[in-house]
Design an enzyme around this catalytic site. Structure first.
Site, PDB file in Angstrom:
ATOM      1  N   ASP A  53      76.432  74.122  44.974  1.00 30.99           N
ATOM      2  CA  ASP A  53      75.706  72.886  44.685  1.00 30.99           C
ATOM      3  C   ASP A  53      75.798  71.896  45.841  1.00 30.99           C
ATOM      4  O   ASP A  53      76.481  72.131  46.839  1.00 30.99           O
ATOM      5  CB  ASP A  53      76.267  72.230  43.418  1.00 30.99           C
ATOM      6  CG  ASP A  53      76.034  73.074  42.177  1.00 30.99           C
ATOM      7  OD1 ASP A  53      74.994  73.751  42.121  1.00 30.99           O
ATOM      8  OD2 ASP A  53      76.892  73.043  41.277  1.00 30.99           O
ATOM      9  N   TYR A 111      87.391  80.649  44.604  1.00 37.06           N
ATOM     10  CA  TYR A 111      87.077  79.241  44.855  1.00 37.06           C
ATOM     11  C   TYR A 111      88.373  78.445  44.942  1.00 37.06           C
ATOM     12  O   TYR A 111      89.356  78.755  44.265  1.00 37.06           O
ATOM     13  CB  TYR A 111      86.241  78.655  43.710  1.00 37.06           C
ATOM     14  CG  TYR A 111      84.778  79.012  43.734  1.00 37.06           C
ATOM     15  CD1 TYR A 111      83.874  78.257  44.483  1.00 37.06           C
ATOM     16  CD2 TYR A 111      84.295  80.088  42.998  1.00 37.06           C
ATOM     17  CE1 TYR A 111      82.523  78.579  44.488  1.00 37.06           C
ATOM     18  CE2 TYR A 111      82.943  80.412  43.000  1.00 37.06           C
ATOM     19  CZ  TYR A 111      82.064  79.652  43.748  1.00 37.06           C
ATOM     20  OH  TYR A 111      80.726  79.971  43.756  1.00 37.06           O
TER      21      TYR A 111
END
Length: 248
Positions: A53, A111
């Site tokens: 994003d 992540y």
């Protein structure tokens, strides 16, 4: 056509995200514009493993693209790297089979999320970590993170509006630690796939637990109820990094 797999890193601060969007700067578009020049004006489509994003960074994003002829991978990497904007780095390029797909070939993603906790905050890191000014218990967050490991329906940790029907994912590793050099909290998650804003929602929940505003059992409650309203807030994307992607 010859297929190439590339590992790339980028500073997501000035991007609207990885995926091409109208009237917005994206990583995909910048790389495709560079490949257009390197491919004599013929368009090249870039496929990414993850659609990060706006504001989200990457050390190990993986992409693939096809070119009409075989080229020396290192020369191609150098040409692509030197002509891409400074906030994108082409780490490596290799030849792969036509069956390889950056997104759909089986893989494990890792992540990391950075949190600058306490006061004073570090303004130099405002684009690379979120600031959380409240006290945190590392032990409570570590205990709660372990509840995320395994195969679960992560509906309760998914942002509303996602079009994905199957929300079952497997997390193989979840941890919280403190970086000795920066003092930042490091949240790390590895798994076979992550839903829209899932990592940011999990971090928001763990922060509330670490601050004592939710019990450790809240993670299990959210997983079992599949109720997004019972989880913590969605933290900002600037602390999130796509660290690594490992293919089987």
């Amino acid at each position: 056509m010859v297929r190439y797999k590339a590992t790339i890193s980028y500073d997501g601060t000035l991007f609207s995200g990885f995926q091409r969007q109208p009237n917005a700067r994206s990583i995909q578009e910048e790389i495709e514009k560079t490949l257009l020049r390197l491919n004599s004006g013929t368009p090249v489509t870039v496929h990414g493993a993850g659609r990060t994003d706006a504001g989200v960074h990457a050390y190990g994003q993986v992409i693939h693209f096809d070119l009409p002829q075989e080229r020396d991978p290192e020369k191609l990497r150098f040409g692509l790297d030197t002509q891409c904007p400074d906030d994108i780095d082409i780490v490596s390029i290799e030849l792969v089979s036509e069956e390889f797909h950056a997104r759909y070939s089986k893989h494990i993603k890792t992540y990391e999320f950075l949190v600058d906790a306490g006061r004073p905050k570090n303004p130099m890191m405002r684009n690379y970590a979120i600031h959380y000014p409240y006290p945190l218990s590392l032990a409570l967050m570590q205990e709660a993170a372990m509840e995320l490991v395994g195969t679960h329906d992560f509906t309760g940790f998914t942002a509303s509006g996602t079009s994905v029907e199957n929300k079952v994912r497997t997390i193989t590793q979840a941890s919280v630690s403190i970086d000795e050099k920066t003092g930042f909290y490091v949240f790390a998650f590895s798994g076979n796939g992550f839903l829209y804003k899932q990592v940011r929602n999990m971090v928001g929940t763990l922060l509330k637990i670490g601050n004592g505003r939710m019990p450790v059992s809240q993670v299990k409650t959210v997983l079992e109820s599949r109720d997004r309203n019972l989880a913590g807030p969605t933290v900002a994307g600037n602390g999130l990094y796509l660290k690594e992607i490992r293919y089987e």
